[in-house]
Design an enzyme around this catalytic site. Structure first.
Site, PDB file in Angstrom:
ATOM      1  N   GLY A 216       5.213 -10.505   4.218  1.00 16.72           N
ATOM      2  CA  GLY A 216       5.977 -10.502   5.462  1.00 16.72           C
ATOM      3  C   GLY A 216       5.234 -11.177   6.596  1.00 16.72           C
ATOM      4  O   GLY A 216       3.999 -11.137   6.673  1.00 16.72           O
TER       5      GLY A 216
ATOM      6  N   SER B 260       4.602   0.818   7.621  1.00 17.42           N
ATOM      7  CA  SER B 260       4.363   2.134   7.035  1.00 17.42           C
ATOM      8  C   SER B 260       3.753   3.083   8.047  1.00 17.42           C
ATOM      9  O   SER B 260       3.908   4.305   7.962  1.00 17.42           O
ATOM     10  CB  SER B 260       3.442   2.010   5.820  1.00 17.42           C
ATOM     11  OG  SER B 260       4.039   1.187   4.837  1.00 17.42           O
ATOM     12  N   ARG B 261       3.051   2.537   9.040  1.00 14.58           N
ATOM     13  CA  ARG B 261       2.420   3.370  10.066  1.00 14.58           C
ATOM     14  C   ARG B 261       3.447   4.021  10.992  1.00 14.58           C
ATOM     15  O   ARG B 261       3.136   5.017  11.649  1.00 14.58           O
ATOM     16  CB  ARG B 261       1.447   2.535  10.898  1.00 14.58           C
ATOM     17  CG  ARG B 261       0.274   1.997  10.100  1.00 14.58           C
ATOM     18  CD  ARG B 261      -0.524   0.989  10.912  1.00 14.58           C
ATOM     19  NE  ARG B 261      -1.491   0.292  10.071  1.00 14.58           N
ATOM     20  CZ  ARG B 261      -2.739   0.683   9.880  1.00 14.58           C
ATOM     21  NH1 ARG B 261      -3.185   1.762  10.469  1.00 14.58           N
ATOM     22  NH2 ARG B 261      -3.555   0.007   9.091  1.00 14.58           N
TER      23      ARG B 261
ATOM     24  N   HIS C   9       9.318   0.952   2.939  1.00  9.01           N
ATOM     25  CA  HIS C   9      10.428   1.008   3.887  1.00  9.01           C
ATOM     26  C   HIS C   9      11.316  -0.214   3.659  1.00  9.01           C
ATOM     27  O   HIS C   9      11.093  -1.012   2.721  1.00  9.01           O
ATOM     28  CB  HIS C   9       9.900   1.059   5.326  1.00  9.01           C
ATOM     29  CG  HIS C   9       8.860   0.017   5.633  1.00  9.01           C
ATOM     30  ND1 HIS C   9       9.148  -1.327   5.711  1.00  9.01           N
ATOM     31  CD2 HIS C   9       7.524   0.122   5.871  1.00  9.01           C
ATOM     32  CE1 HIS C   9       8.050  -2.008   5.994  1.00  9.01           C
ATOM     33  NE2 HIS C   9       7.043  -1.146   6.087  1.00  9.01           N
ATOM     34  N   GLN C  10      12.323  -0.374   4.518  1.00  9.41           N
ATOM     35  CA  GLN C  10      13.291  -1.451   4.306  1.00  9.41           C
ATOM     36  C   GLN C  10      12.671  -2.845   4.464  1.00  9.41           C
ATOM     37  O   GLN C  10      13.198  -3.824   3.937  1.00  9.41           O
ATOM     38  CB  GLN C  10      14.476  -1.283   5.265  1.00  9.41           C
ATOM     39  CG  GLN C  10      15.384  -0.120   4.909  1.00  9.41           C
ATOM     40  CD  GLN C  10      15.907  -0.200   3.483  1.00  9.41           C
ATOM     41  OE1 GLN C  10      16.346  -1.253   3.026  1.00  9.41           O
ATOM     42  NE2 GLN C  10      15.849   0.913   2.759  1.00  9.41           N
TER      43      GLN C  10
ATOM     44  N   HIS D  54       9.756  -3.676   3.136  1.00 11.32           N
ATOM     45  CA  HIS D  54       9.334  -3.962   1.766  1.00 11.32           C
ATOM     46  C   HIS D  54      10.550  -4.300   0.896  1.00 11.32           C
ATOM     47  O   HIS D  54      10.496  -5.222   0.083  1.00 11.32           O
ATOM     48  CB  HIS D  54       8.622  -2.746   1.162  1.00 11.32           C
ATOM     49  CG  HIS D  54       7.322  -2.404   1.813  1.00 11.32           C
ATOM     50  ND1 HIS D  54       7.140  -1.252   2.534  1.00 11.32           N
ATOM     51  CD2 HIS D  54       6.144  -3.066   1.854  1.00 11.32           C
ATOM     52  CE1 HIS D  54       5.900  -1.205   2.981  1.00 11.32           C
ATOM     53  NE2 HIS D  54       5.273  -2.292   2.591  1.00 11.32           N
TER      54      HIS D  54
ATOM     55  N   MET E 243       0.836  -1.201   0.000  1.00  4.13           N
ATOM     56  CA  MET E 243       0.000   0.000   0.000  1.00  4.13           C
ATOM     57  C   MET E 243       0.873   1.254   0.000  1.00  4.13           C
ATOM     58  O   MET E 243       0.431   2.344   0.380  1.00  4.13           O
ATOM     59  CB  MET E 243      -0.960  -0.017   1.191  1.00  4.13           C
ATOM     60  CG  MET E 243      -2.026  -1.096   1.051  1.00  4.13           C
ATOM     61  SD  MET E 243      -3.546  -0.772   1.965  1.00  4.13           S
ATOM     62  CE  MET E 243      -2.944  -0.797   3.645  1.00  4.13           C
ATOM     63  N   GLY E 244       2.126   1.094  -0.430  1.00  4.97           N
ATOM     64  CA  GLY E 244       3.018   2.242  -0.510  1.00  4.97           C
ATOM     65  C   GLY E 244       3.618   2.603   0.836  1.00  4.97           C
ATOM     66  O   GLY E 244       3.631   1.791   1.761  1.00  4.97           O
TER      67      GLY E 244
ATOM     68  N   LYS F  31       5.159 -10.221   9.593  1.00  5.13           N
ATOM     69  CA  LYS F  31       4.572  -9.281  10.561  1.00  5.13           C
ATOM     70  C   LYS F  31       3.049  -9.389  10.529  1.00  5.13           C
ATOM     71  O   LYS F  31       2.401  -9.367  11.567  1.00  5.13           O
ATOM     72  CB  LYS F  31       5.000  -7.843  10.265  1.00  5.13           C
ATOM     73  CG  LYS F  31       4.425  -6.841  11.286  1.00  5.13           C
ATOM     74  CD  LYS F  31       4.850  -5.423  11.001  1.00  5.13           C
ATOM     75  CE  LYS F  31       4.075  -4.809   9.872  1.00  5.13           C
ATOM     76  NZ  LYS F  31       2.646  -4.542  10.237  1.00  5.13           N
TER      77      LYS F  31
END
Length: 283
Positions: free
Chosen positions: A150, A189-190, A34-35, A37, A30-31, A152
């Site tokens: 991932g 991303s959050r 970060h590292q 991704h 979803m854009g 997570k």
């Protein structure tokens, strides 16, 4: 780097690659890249000729409309990050909502054999219908050989595997280890929306998970859950939404430990109005 805004153009290019017998990996995002991704994409590049990265904030998986509005949209910086991984082998698909959904922005209802009713499913109504809708649609457009997710979002990973199995989608799902900041916070991303004092406090989540893992070796699941609950009850900034120890296969909350089963601890925490999730393998 090739960037496509429409599925028609992407499909034409994918057809060309497939005619050349090229293999295709896929990392849906979803854009706000970060590292974490980047690590998924890097793994994809090791196993495929090209990797498609979709960048699309999917409206159907947000139960909180305010969260959808606030979700960061950073296409230019996302592309800059992707160029540091590979300029030649990454293909970006950054569609509009209309390109994906047309006039009807709505979820399809899915059954994941009960996986959808546990943990996140209890707290985010309709979330996994939204996830299934967009991932199935993207699989149909991209037609990858392998797709990377991932750990997570471990429940999501299990649900995507179930989606592929039940719908006979010809793609191999690869789960990848959680990528963490140096202080242990799971990459998300959050995280970029966290105020400084909450960002400083957030590594407490992973620290607590690691101690919970140690305790799980000698204590019951209930005792470990009670201990975690107490840790957050006295924390000034972090509010525990849930901590659950679950069977890895069924995601059902464990009542009594068995040496024959694998378990994982799952946690969701609010840092101000930012919701953070994490998990850890226990055995």
């Amino acid at each position: 780097m090739k960037i496509f805004k429409t599925k028609t153009d992407l499909i034409t290019y994918v057809d060309k690659l497939k005619s050349e017998k090229k293999t295709l990996g896929f990392v849906p995002t979803m854009g706000a890249l970060h590292q974490g991704h980047a690590s998924l994409i890097t793994q994809g590049l090791l196993q495929n000729d090209f990797v498609v990265v979709s960048i699309f904030v999917n409206p159907t998986q947000f139960d909180n409309k305010e969260d959808l509005v606030k979700y960061p949209r950073t296409l230019d910086s996302d592309v800059d990050l992707l160029k540091t991984v590979s300029e030649e082998k990454i293909i970006v698909y950054a569609p509009s909502v209309d390109d994906i959904y047309g006039e009807h922005v709505e979820s399809i209802s899915f059954s994941y054999d009960g996986l959808e009713h546990e943990m996140e499913g209890r707290f985010r109504e309709g979330h996994f219908d939204g996830v299934g809708t967009i991932v199935k649609r993207l699989f149909e457009i991209v037609r990858p050989d392998k797709a990377y997710f991932g750990e997570k979002d471990f429940q999501q990973l299990m649900i995507i595997k179930k989606l592929v199995e039940k719908n006979n989608i010809p793609v191999t799902i690869i789960g990848c280890k959680i990528h963490r900041a140096k202080d242990g916070l799971a990459m998300s991303s959050r995280n970029m929306r966290l105020k400084p004092e909450y960002r400083e406090a957030a590594p407490f989540i992973y620290k607590t998970l690691k101690t919970a893992k140690e305790k799980f070796g000698t204590k019951s699941a209930n005792k470990v859950t009670e201990w975690v609950t107490k840790q957050f009850a006295t924390h000034d900034l972090l509010e525990l939404e849930y901590f659950i120890i679950a069977d890895v296969e069924t995601l059902k909350t464990v009542k009594r430990k068995s040496n024959q089963k694998s378990y994982r601890a799952f946690i969701a925490v609010y840092a101000d109005d930012i919701r953070l999730i994490d998990n850890i393998a226990l055995n």
